[in-house]
Write a protein that holds these residues in place. Structure first.
Motif, PDB file in Angstrom:
ATOM      1  N   ASP A   2       1.317  -0.960   0.155  1.00 23.48           N
ATOM      2  CA  ASP A   2      -0.326   0.068  -0.129  1.00 23.48           C
ATOM      3  C   ASP A   2       0.655   1.307  -0.119  1.00 23.48           C
ATOM      4  O   ASP A   2       0.536   2.607  -0.701  1.00 23.48           O
ATOM      5  CB  ASP A   2      -0.667  -0.477   1.104  1.00 23.48           C
ATOM      6  CG  ASP A   2      -1.694  -1.169   0.523  1.00 23.48           C
ATOM      7  OD1 ASP A   2      -2.301  -1.458  -0.153  1.00 23.48           O
ATOM      8  OD2 ASP A   2      -2.474  -1.416   2.244  1.00 23.48           O
ATOM      9  N   ASP A   3       1.766   0.820   0.507  1.00 24.75           N
ATOM     10  CA  ASP A   3       2.518   2.270   0.800  1.00 24.75           C
ATOM     11  C   ASP A   3       3.784   2.493  -0.592  1.00 24.75           C
ATOM     12  O   ASP A   3       3.484   3.672  -0.909  1.00 24.75           O
ATOM     13  CB  ASP A   3       4.085   2.140   1.433  1.00 24.75           C
ATOM     14  CG  ASP A   3       3.121   1.931   3.783  1.00 24.75           C
ATOM     15  OD1 ASP A   3       2.763   2.598   3.743  1.00 24.75           O
ATOM     16  OD2 ASP A   3       4.279   1.920   4.151  1.00 24.75           O
ATOM     17  N   LYS A  11       1.044   4.216  -2.535  1.00 23.18           N
ATOM     18  CA  LYS A  11       0.773   5.711  -2.911  1.00 23.18           C
ATOM     19  C   LYS A  11       1.964   6.488  -3.170  1.00 23.18           C
ATOM     20  O   LYS A  11       1.671   7.218  -3.816  1.00 23.18           O
ATOM     21  CB  LYS A  11       0.862   5.357  -0.767  1.00 23.18           C
ATOM     22  CG  LYS A  11      -0.004   6.980  -0.524  1.00 23.18           C
ATOM     23  CD  LYS A  11       0.011   6.954   1.067  1.00 23.18           C
ATOM     24  CE  LYS A  11      -0.899   6.023   1.384  1.00 23.18           C
ATOM     25  NZ  LYS A  11      -1.236   6.572   3.303  1.00 23.18           N
ATOM     26  N   ARG A  44       1.325   7.243  -7.081  1.00 18.79           N
ATOM     27  CA  ARG A  44       0.275   7.514  -7.093  1.00 18.79           C
ATOM     28  C   ARG A  44       0.789   8.897  -6.674  1.00 18.79           C
ATOM     29  O   ARG A  44       0.579  10.866  -7.346  1.00 18.79           O
ATOM     30  CB  ARG A  44      -0.662   8.049  -5.809  1.00 18.79           C
ATOM     31  CG  ARG A  44      -1.382   6.575  -6.968  1.00 18.79           C
ATOM     32  CD  ARG A  44      -2.873   6.348  -6.281  1.00 18.79           C
ATOM     33  NE  ARG A  44      -3.031   6.314  -4.594  1.00 18.79           N
ATOM     34  CZ  ARG A  44      -2.892   4.892  -4.476  1.00 18.79           C
ATOM     35  NH1 ARG A  44      -2.993   3.963  -4.665  1.00 18.79           N
ATOM     36  NH2 ARG A  44      -2.946   5.384  -2.438  1.00 18.79           N
TER      37      ARG A  44
END
Length: 412
Positions: free
Chosen positions: A168-169, A172, A175
């Motif tokens: 998830d990091d 992120k 993005r």
């Protein structure tokens, strides 16, 4: 092919010549031209194949024309994400060495240590940032790091990054960078999750495969010892006394196992250091330095802590615990027998590890050489030890003395 054939600038060529790099490794030869063409790439390559230079050299080449911006005007143009602090430190050191004859600047941020010096180095302005995911996101949240100008994003050791729960990091961070950046993904293995991540964030990527997974074992004599689990420590001491000499890494599956073995070896007058995730950054760095400088002959480590460590001339690897992922076995033994040298690996297999051994041998398309001449053989009929949970010492349906006497209680 020489590095000159890869059309690298003179200052970069001068730096790598001083580091005694004679000619590019296969992964460098295949990767550098693709990076210079601004392609997104997926590179399947193990530690020891020269993959850091495969992305660092072309990144420096791409930034070379803009190296003379004043420090305050510098912005992060290349971002390299690494799963562990040790690996991040090594990557940053490599960037600094390759760019020593340029004005390009590299900064390093990672967790587990004071944030102030890292903030200070960022304020001076940097071209290249090497970071672990957690600390990078913390500093971005504090507006210390601006990722709006990132042109190149590198995800190194992607499989380990996902194993450590950073998916998830990583998404992120991707993005937060501009959409039109170049993305490079490096991974020793290509499990489904890594393939899935690659398809989500890379555009029409070129794929580079450096050497088949089993070739890491070509220069390593692999010996297998069947041994009862409780006798592994005795076997390890026996081999250290009589057979294995030089610089050795011993792999254990758990942090507790690493600590326990370290205490045993220290009590037996061996100079040993240990590495695992619960140690502070300064402790890990000290252990690594002591082993690299040969102040300690033995390094005991978990797989996560040892991934990406750059140690030359390792004489042997001991797999005290067999890994449950067969590719991990190849990473471990690939630490020795590097750069044309020969090495040895010693693997201990207890009854409950036989399924792991079967997976490893299936992947390697070969059977490991069994060493039967040792004092602690495993009974071929031995079954895995089953640890039964102890129940209550009281019998079921036990009544208290008060109940037996039909005494009334004050509560219902």
């Amino acid at each position: 092919m020489s590095f000159k054939d890869l059309k690298l600038n003179r200052p970069i060529l001068r730096a790598i010549a001083e580091m005694n790099y004679d000619e590019p490794t296969p992964v460098q030869e295949m990767t550098i031209p693709l990076v210079l063409e601004k392609k997104d790439i997926i590179v399947s390559a193990q530690t020891g194949t020269g993959k850091t230079a495969a992305f660092a050299l072309p990144i420096l080449q791409q930034l070379f024309d803009r190296q003379d911006a004043t420090n305050q005007a510098k912005t992060v143009k290349a971002l390299i994400i690494s799963p562990t602090r040790e690996l991040a430190i090594q990557i940053a050191d490599n960037f600094k060495a390759y760019s020593q004859y340029t004005n390009l600047t590299t900064a390093l941020v990672f967790g587990g240590t004071s944030v102030e010096p890292q903030v200070e180095s960022l304020k001076k302005g940097v071209d290249i940032l090497v970071a672990t995911p957690g600390r990078l996101l913390d500093l971005h949240k504090q507006d210390v790091i601006n990722l709006d100008y990132v042109e190149t994003l590198v995800l190194d050791e992607a499989d380990l990054m996902l194993d450590m729960g950073f998916i998830d990091d990583v998404k992120k961070i991707e993005r937060l960078c501009p959409k039109d950046k170049q993305v490079m993904l490096f991974s020793a293995t290509m499990p489904y999750k890594v393939t899935q991540l690659a398809s989500a964030i890379l555009k029409d990527p070129e794929t580079v495969k450096a050497a088949p997974i089993s070739s890491a074992a070509d220069n390593v004599q692999q010996l297998l010892y069947y041994v009862p689990k409780p006798k592994k420590i005795e076997l390890c001491l026996h081999l250290l006394r009589n057979t294995i000499k030089g610089n050795i890494i011993i792999f254990r599956r758990t942090k507790y196992g690493v600590d326990k073995l370290e205490q045993t070896l220290l009590r037996n007058n061996y100079k040993a250091e240990s590495l695992h995730g619960d140690k502070s950054q300064s402790e890990r760095q000290q252990a690594y330095n002591n082993f690299k400088n040969k102040e300690a002959a033995i390094l005991i480590a978990t797989d996560v802590a040892a991934r990406g460590l750059d140690i030359d001339q390792l004489d042997a690897v001991i797999n005290f615990d067999l890994p449950n992922v067969p590719e991990t076995y190849v990473h471990r033994i690939g630490r020795t027998g590097r750069a044309g040298n020969f090495g040895k690996s010693y693997s201990f297999c207890s009854a409950d590890e036989k399924p792991y051994l079967a997976s490893i041998q299936k992947m390697l398309f070969t059977k490991l050489e069994v060493e039967e001449d040792h004092p602690y053989p495993l009974d071929p009929q031995a079954k895995p030890i089953v640890h039964k949970k102890k129940g209550s010492k009281h019998k079921k349906g036990r009544k208290s003395e008060a109940s037996k006497k039909n005494k009334k209680r004050w509560y219902k």
